[in-house]
Design an enzyme around this catalytic site. Structure first.
Site, PDB file in Angstrom:
ATOM      1  N   LYS A   1       0.702  -1.278  -0.083  1.00  0.00           N
ATOM      2  CA  LYS A   1       0.004   0.036   0.036  1.00  0.00           C
ATOM      3  C   LYS A   1       1.055   1.323  -0.004  1.00  0.00           C
ATOM      4  O   LYS A   1       0.331   2.596  -0.410  1.00  0.00           O
ATOM      5  CB  LYS A   1      -1.014   0.034   1.210  1.00  0.00           C
TER       6      LYS A   1
HETATM    7  C1  LIG Z   1      -4.371  -4.690   1.077  1.00  0.00           C
HETATM    8  C2  LIG Z   1      -3.431  -5.968   0.915  1.00  0.00           C
HETATM    9  C3  LIG Z   1      -3.750  -6.827   0.055  1.00  0.00           C
HETATM   10  C4  LIG Z   1      -5.025  -6.763  -0.878  1.00  0.00           C
HETATM   11  O1  LIG Z   1      -5.191  -5.631  -1.897  1.00  0.00           O
HETATM   12  P1  LIG Z   1      -6.290  -5.189  -2.545  1.00  0.00           P
HETATM   13  O2  LIG Z   1      -5.826  -4.204  -3.132  1.00  0.00           O
HETATM   14  O3  LIG Z   1      -7.461  -4.950  -1.454  1.00  0.00           O
HETATM   15  O4  LIG Z   1      -6.703  -6.428  -3.407  1.00  0.00           O
HETATM   16  C5  LIG Z   1      -2.933  -7.861  -0.088  1.00  0.00           C
HETATM   17  N1  LIG Z   1      -1.803  -8.084   0.619  1.00  0.00           N
HETATM   18  C6  LIG Z   1      -1.444  -6.972   1.609  1.00  0.00           C
HETATM   19  C7  LIG Z   1      -0.235  -7.224   2.338  1.00  0.00           C
HETATM   20  C8  LIG Z   1      -2.099  -5.843   1.947  1.00  0.00           C
HETATM   21  O5  LIG Z   1      -1.895  -5.192   2.626  1.00  0.00           O
END
Ligand SMILES: *Cc1c(COP(=O)(O)O)cnc(C)c1O
Length: 463
Positions: A113
């Site tokens: 993120k």
């Molecule tokens: C948020 C997240 C996901 C999922 O991603 P999306 O965009 O919601 O599909 C997968 N792995 C980690 C470690 C995350 O923080």
């Protein structure tokens, strides 16, 4: 480039108009009126660009209301070796010929993120400064999103963050990550309840339109278009690292929850990036896997959402999924509105047959699969992976095609999910330098009861 809603409102908006917004006024999500195409010559020209400059080229196709020199300065400030650990920003880690991890989790909070949120922090500061405005971001988090937002917004002019989390329910590492921030514009509020209580308070505050307007309350949720756009860049970066000629195709496997990450892959493919398959990997919460196998979208209630060892994928409905369905249905906003207005839905036979044209396939993974995959990856390839990436690798191995490189997106570092690493391998995952003793740092957090009034009073006193 202008943006429209997925639910039929054809009002065209500029990038900076939607930058600070969540949903479109009709309840839909924003998408560009069309996807810019990247031709063969352009893709060739992009080979060898530094990540920040590649980001500038891609963002320029979608943003025409920020001067080019400013946008380039923003991408160069964002994607630095100092913040992301390597010069490549998202380097590939080869496992075997035609199989590699793409590292997206070397930012400040050790999860992917950061890739988008760090850019969002720079864009928010820039745009708010230009308008002479301030924004108070209110959010609820059970882990990754909140800390990524805080690390992106810390010290930014014109932005305050009020982040609610369930008191005592995040891992000690996650608490330390967030609560150790000493920046004056970052406010941690630990609510004596569960995550849903935090979310209810955020909704209650946001539904008080007068309070919201007076205190300039905003959000940074995963449906924000700028976050999605930032993520498009690493699909190009991964492709360009994995290939030497544009004749080659690459597939991506993406550990998925809210469908934000893999939706960016869909956008990259629509732009003409030679992607063979987009493999959606879920955990036990398999709403998306069910859809891609059957054409049935069946969002679950909170009670049917499992708590798993890949917690950032524990979702009951995939908030970004509507964007893909809009494209799948030939951008028929009325049909999208009818389907999503009804909650769940089943596509008709013709629509189902169309899914394959977009390259999507899927699979799911369970706790035992994660343990087995973490062991396999460690023993066979000498690489330690986290639980979310393990869900991805498990599903990726089921979808390899001869002659096509498979890139598995690494979405977090194992240090964040140490308990499951110990369970799988009986070892302690290493922490990046500087985070060894993070739990011992002084904490800046206010504990509060489940009380919307108390949260409002706190915000009022701190803006
Ligand atoms: C948020 C997240 C996901 C999922 O991603 P999306 O965009 O919601 O599909 C997968 N792995 C980690 C470690 C995350 O923080």
């Amino acid at each position: 480039m202008k943006y429209i809603s997925t639910r039929g409102d054809k009002t065209e908006r500029a990038f900076c108009e939607i930058l600070l917004e969540g949903l479109a006024p009709d309840g839909g999500l924003y998408l560009p009126v069309q996807y810019p195409k990247v031709d063969d010559a352009t893709l060739t020209k992009w080979r060898g660009l530094a990540y920040a400059d590649l980001a500038f080229e891609i963002l320029s196709l979608y943003i025409d209301d920020i001067p080019a020199e400013d946008l380039r300065a923003i991408t160069r400030r964002t994607y630095t070796e100092a913040v992301f650990g390597t010069q490549q920003i998202t380097p590939l880690k080869a496992l075997e010929p035609d199989l590699a991890l793409q590292a997206l989790s070397n930012g400040p909070t050790l999860a992917f993120k950061d890739m988008a949120m760090q850019l969002l922090g720079q864009l928010f500061e820039y745009e708010l400064g230009r308008r002479g405005e301030t924004l108070n971001i209110l959010g609820a988090t059970s882990g990754d999103t909140g800390s990524a937002a805080e690390y992106a917004m810390r010290g930014k002019a014109g932005v305050n963050v009020f982040m609610l989390s369930p008191h005592g329910r995040m891992s000690p590492f996650q608490q330390a990550q967030m609560f150790s921030l000493q920046d004056a514009n970052i406010h941690n509020i630990a609510v004596e309840g569960v995550f849903d209580d935090c979310q209810d308070i955020v909704k209650a505050v946001s539904n008080d339109l007068d309070f919201k307007r007076r205190h300039k309350i905003g959000t940074v949720n995963s449906i924000n278009w700028a976050r999605l756009l930032a993520q498009v860049v690493y699909y190009f970066a991964g492709y360009l690292q994995a290939t030497t000629s544009n004749e080659q195709k690459v597939s991506f496997t993406v550990p998925s929850g809210n469908f934000g990450n893999v939706c960016a892959g869909h956008v990259a493919r629509m732009m003409g990036l030679p992607i063979a398959q987009l493999v959606v990997a879920t955990n036990e919460n398999d709403v998306l896997d069910e859809f891609f196998r059957t054409g049935v979208y069946r969002p679950r209630g909170t009670a049917d959402t499992h708590e798993t060892s890949s917690p950032s994928m524990d979702i009951s409905k995939a908030s970004n999924f509507e964007r893909f369905v809009f494209d799948l249905l030939g951008r028929d906003g009325a049909r999208v509105k009818a389907l999503f207005g009804a909650g769940g839905f089943e596509l008709n036979a013709q629509e189902k047959a169309h899914i394959a044209d977009f390259g999507f396939v899927s699979g799911s993974s369970r706790h035992a699969d994660r343990l087995a995959t973490i062991r396999l990856c460690h023993q066979r390839y000498g690489q330690l992976i986290d639980t979310h990436t393990a869900d991805g690798l498990k599903v990726a191995l089921e979808h390899r095609q001869p002659g096509i490189t498979m890139l598995v997106l690494e979405t977090a570092l194992p240090a964040k999910f140490a308990a499951t690493i110990r369970e799988a391998l009986d070892i302690e995952p290493p922490r990046p330098a500087g985070l060894e003793n993070i739990e011992a740092l002084p904490k800046r957090v206010t504990v509060m009861p489940v009380d919307t009034g108390a949260v409002k009073a706190f915000i009022q006193a701190h803006v």
